[in-house]
Scaffold this motif. Sequence first.
Motif, PDB file in Angstrom:
ATOM      1  N   GLY A 194       1.051  -1.243  -0.070  1.00 42.81           N
ATOM      2  CA  GLY A 194       0.125   0.035   0.020  1.00 42.81           C
ATOM      3  C   GLY A 194       0.851   1.258   0.035  1.00 42.81           C
ATOM      4  N   LEU A 195       0.520   2.021   0.819  1.00 41.17           N
ATOM      5  CA  LEU A 195       1.232   3.402   0.894  1.00 41.17           C
ATOM      6  C   LEU A 195       2.151   3.319   2.289  1.00 41.17           C
ATOM      7  CD1 LEU A 195      -1.654   5.877   0.437  1.00 41.17           C
ATOM      8  CD2 LEU A 195       0.416   5.241  -1.349  1.00 41.17           C
ATOM      9  N   ASP A 196       2.863   2.267   2.437  1.00 36.62           N
ATOM     10  CA  ASP A 196       3.856   2.197   3.396  1.00 36.62           C
ATOM     11  C   ASP A 196       5.175   3.104   3.130  1.00 36.62           C
ATOM     12  OD1 ASP A 196       4.787   0.016   5.792  1.00 36.62           O
ATOM     13  OD2 ASP A 196       6.636   0.682   4.406  1.00 36.62           O
ATOM     14  N   THR A 197       5.641   3.664   4.373  1.00 34.13           N
ATOM     15  CA  THR A 197       6.715   4.840   4.013  1.00 34.13           C
ATOM     16  C   THR A 197       7.793   4.384   4.572  1.00 34.13           C
ATOM     17  OG1 THR A 197       5.594   6.113   5.807  1.00 34.13           O
ATOM     18  CG2 THR A 197       4.688   6.574   3.570  1.00 34.13           C
ATOM     19  N   PHE A 198       8.051   3.290   5.298  1.00 37.43           N
ATOM     20  CA  PHE A 198       9.261   3.105   5.573  1.00 37.43           C
ATOM     21  C   PHE A 198      10.623   3.201   4.961  1.00 37.43           C
ATOM     22  CE2 PHE A 198      12.831  -0.048   6.051  1.00 37.43           C
ATOM     23  CZ  PHE A 198      13.393   0.075   7.309  1.00 37.43           C
ATOM     24  N   ALA A 199      10.602   3.023   3.868  1.00 36.23           N
ATOM     25  CA  ALA A 199      11.643   3.384   2.807  1.00 36.23           C
ATOM     26  C   ALA A 199      12.092   4.899   2.790  1.00 36.23           C
ATOM     27  CB  ALA A 199      11.533   2.705   1.507  1.00 36.23           C
ATOM     28  N   GLN A 200      11.053   5.783   2.838  1.00 37.20           N
ATOM     29  CA  GLN A 200      11.469   7.033   2.723  1.00 37.20           C
ATOM     30  C   GLN A 200      11.777   7.606   4.188  1.00 37.20           C
ATOM     31  OE1 GLN A 200       8.064   5.685   1.314  1.00 37.20           O
ATOM     32  NE2 GLN A 200       9.778   5.125  -0.362  1.00 37.20           N
ATOM     33  N   ARG A 201      10.900   7.062   5.362  1.00 39.58           N
ATOM     34  CA  ARG A 201      11.133   7.890   6.552  1.00 39.58           C
ATOM     35  C   ARG A 201      12.397   7.344   7.299  1.00 39.58           C
ATOM     36  NH1 ARG A 201       8.517   6.046   9.687  1.00 39.58           N
ATOM     37  NH2 ARG A 201       7.511   4.412   8.637  1.00 39.58           N
ATOM     38  N   ARG A 202      12.786   6.027   6.935  1.00 40.98           N
ATOM     39  CA  ARG A 202      13.742   5.328   7.634  1.00 40.98           C
ATOM     40  C   ARG A 202      14.844   4.835   6.946  1.00 40.98           C
ATOM     41  NH1 ARG A 202      13.163   3.687  12.930  1.00 40.98           N
ATOM     42  NH2 ARG A 202      15.494   3.745  12.604  1.00 40.98           N
ATOM     43  N   VAL A 203      15.665   6.028   6.267  1.00 40.52           N
ATOM     44  CA  VAL A 203      16.671   5.647   5.305  1.00 40.52           C
ATOM     45  C   VAL A 203      18.016   5.130   6.103  1.00 40.52           C
ATOM     46  CG1 VAL A 203      18.204   6.616   3.464  1.00 40.52           C
ATOM     47  CG2 VAL A 203      15.886   7.389   3.703  1.00 40.52           C
ATOM     48  N   ASP A 204      17.789   5.545   7.390  1.00 38.61           N
ATOM     49  CA  ASP A 204      19.113   4.822   8.000  1.00 38.61           C
ATOM     50  C   ASP A 204      19.013   3.475   8.315  1.00 38.61           C
ATOM     51  OD1 ASP A 204      16.470   5.675   9.472  1.00 38.61           O
ATOM     52  OD2 ASP A 204      17.790   4.867  11.442  1.00 38.61           O
ATOM     53  N   LEU A 205      17.872   2.783   8.210  1.00 40.62           N
ATOM     54  CA  LEU A 205      17.639   1.437   8.403  1.00 40.62           C
ATOM     55  C   LEU A 205      17.587   0.981   7.016  1.00 40.62           C
ATOM     56  CD1 LEU A 205      15.137   0.595  11.287  1.00 40.62           C
ATOM     57  CD2 LEU A 205      17.633   0.088  11.176  1.00 40.62           C
ATOM     58  N   ALA A 206      16.770   1.391   5.841  1.00 37.29           N
ATOM     59  CA  ALA A 206      16.531   0.894   4.879  1.00 37.29           C
ATOM     60  C   ALA A 206      17.426   0.823   3.941  1.00 37.29           C
ATOM     61  CB  ALA A 206      15.276   1.633   4.101  1.00 37.29           C
ATOM     62  N   ALA A 207      18.428   1.935   3.910  1.00 38.13           N
ATOM     63  CA  ALA A 207      19.596   1.805   3.143  1.00 38.13           C
ATOM     64  C   ALA A 207      20.483   0.499   3.374  1.00 38.13           C
ATOM     65  CB  ALA A 207      20.158   3.049   3.029  1.00 38.13           C
ATOM     66  N   GLY A 208      20.345  -0.072   4.591  1.00 39.00           N
ATOM     67  CA  GLY A 208      21.380  -0.914   4.752  1.00 39.00           C
ATOM     68  C   GLY A 208      20.515  -2.392   4.481  1.00 39.00           C
ATOM     69  N   LEU A 209      19.378  -2.332   3.816  1.00 40.68           N
ATOM     70  CA  LEU A 209      18.602  -3.547   3.549  1.00 40.68           C
ATOM     71  C   LEU A 209      18.344  -3.684   1.974  1.00 40.68           C
ATOM     72  CD1 LEU A 209      15.728  -2.966   6.238  1.00 40.68           C
ATOM     73  CD2 LEU A 209      17.345  -5.066   6.195  1.00 40.68           C
ATOM     74  N   ARG A 210      17.611  -4.829   1.602  1.00 42.89           N
ATOM     75  CA  ARG A 210      17.026  -4.774   0.203  1.00 42.89           C
ATOM     76  C   ARG A 210      15.642  -4.843   0.798  1.00 42.89           C
ATOM     77  NH1 ARG A 210      19.505  -8.483  -4.161  1.00 42.89           N
ATOM     78  NH2 ARG A 210      21.256  -7.009  -3.917  1.00 42.89           N
ATOM     79  N   VAL A 211      14.729  -3.995   0.341  1.00 50.20           N
ATOM     80  CA  VAL A 211      13.633  -3.813   0.900  1.00 50.20           C
ATOM     81  C   VAL A 211      12.720  -4.099  -0.424  1.00 50.20           C
ATOM     82  CG1 VAL A 211      11.725  -2.247   1.615  1.00 50.20           C
ATOM     83  CG2 VAL A 211      13.938  -1.888   2.301  1.00 50.20           C
ATOM     84  N   PHE A 212      11.737  -5.107  -0.362  1.00 54.22           N
ATOM     85  CA  PHE A 212      10.668  -5.389  -1.387  1.00 54.22           C
ATOM     86  C   PHE A 212       9.388  -5.078  -1.084  1.00 54.22           C
ATOM     87  CE2 PHE A 212      14.556  -8.179  -1.096  1.00 54.22           C
ATOM     88  CZ  PHE A 212      14.706  -8.366  -2.824  1.00 54.22           C
ATOM     89  N   GLU A 213       8.756  -4.345  -1.700  1.00 54.30           N
ATOM     90  CA  GLU A 213       7.286  -3.886  -1.339  1.00 54.30           C
ATOM     91  C   GLU A 213       6.112  -4.722  -2.702  1.00 54.30           C
ATOM     92  OE1 GLU A 213       6.258   0.166  -1.311  1.00 54.30           O
ATOM     93  OE2 GLU A 213       7.902   0.571   0.114  1.00 54.30           O
TER      94      GLU A 213
END
Length: 285
Positions: free
Chosen positions: A94-113
Motif C-alpha cells: 500500500g502506502l507504506d513509507t518505511f523506505a522514505q522515513r527510515r533511510v538510516d535502516l532501509a539503506a542497509g537492507l534490500r526492501v521489497f514492496e
Amino acid sequence: MGDNPVLAPESTAVRVALWRALHVQLDPPPHVLADEVGLALVEPGDGWQGRPDMDPAATRRIRASMVARARLLEDLLAEQVARGVGQYVVLGAGLDTFAQRRVDLAAGLRVFEVDQPGPQEWKRQRLVAGGFGVPPWLRLVPVDFEADGDWWPRLVSAGFDPTRPAVVAATGVSQYLTTSAMAATLRHSAVLAAGSTLVATFMLPEELIEAQERPGHARTRASAQAAGTPFLSFFTPTQFQDLARGCGFATTRHVSAADLAERYFTGRPDALRPSSVEDLIVATV
C-alpha cells in the motif's frame, strides 16, 4: 485486474496513510510514529480532516493502532538489522513509507514492496514526482494476487535471496483473505532461511473486542463490504498462532493491543491507546 490496471491507490491504503498523519497533527507528542509522507503522496486537498472516516474522536483508537503496529515493526527491524538480517518484504505494501522515513535502516537492507500492479505503479509515479525517487535498494514487486496467485516467484525474480534470512511484514492483510489463502502466505514465509521473522496482524472475532468498540467495528465491516473489500477472516490469538505453527513456524509470540499500549502509550496525558479490534503475532523460522 485485466491488462489495464487502474493507477490509483486502494481506499484502505489511503485511509491508513491519513490516519497516520492525523496522529501527528491531532495527538500531542510524543508521537509513536511521525509519518506525513503518505499524506504528501496522496495530496487529499484542503478539508481532508473533515472526511467522515477521519472523525477525530471516532478514529482515535484505530489511528493509535496504525502507528503502534508500524512502530513495533520498525523496532523489530532495527533489532534484526543489528543481527545481520539484510532483507525486508512488505506484503500488501500500500502506502507504506518505511523506505522514505527510515533511510538510516532501509539503506542497509534490500526492501521489497509487494502490491497490486495498478496501485504500485501509482505509488512509483508519486514517489518520483514528490522527489523521493525509488532508490536501488527498494524493489517494487507488482503482483496481481487474484490473477497471479503465487507471489513467491515474482519476489525471487526481483532479487530476493531465499537462502538468506529476512523480515516479512503482513499487516492489514489477513482480514481480506480466506483462511486457506492466509495459510498459503504463511507457508511461503515459513520456508524462508533460518533466522527469518514474520510480523502479521489479525482481526479478532466480535466477542473478543471491547464492547464500546463493537458498533464502530460493525460500521467498518459494512463499509468494507460496500467497497467490495469484505473482511473474510477473524481469529482468536490461539487460532492464529496455531495456524502459523501448523504452516511451519518454529515459534510464535502474541502481541496484544494491551501489550502495545504498555510499550508505546504508557503515561500519555491524553490516555491514547490502540484499538482492541486487532492483534499481532511475531513468528520465527
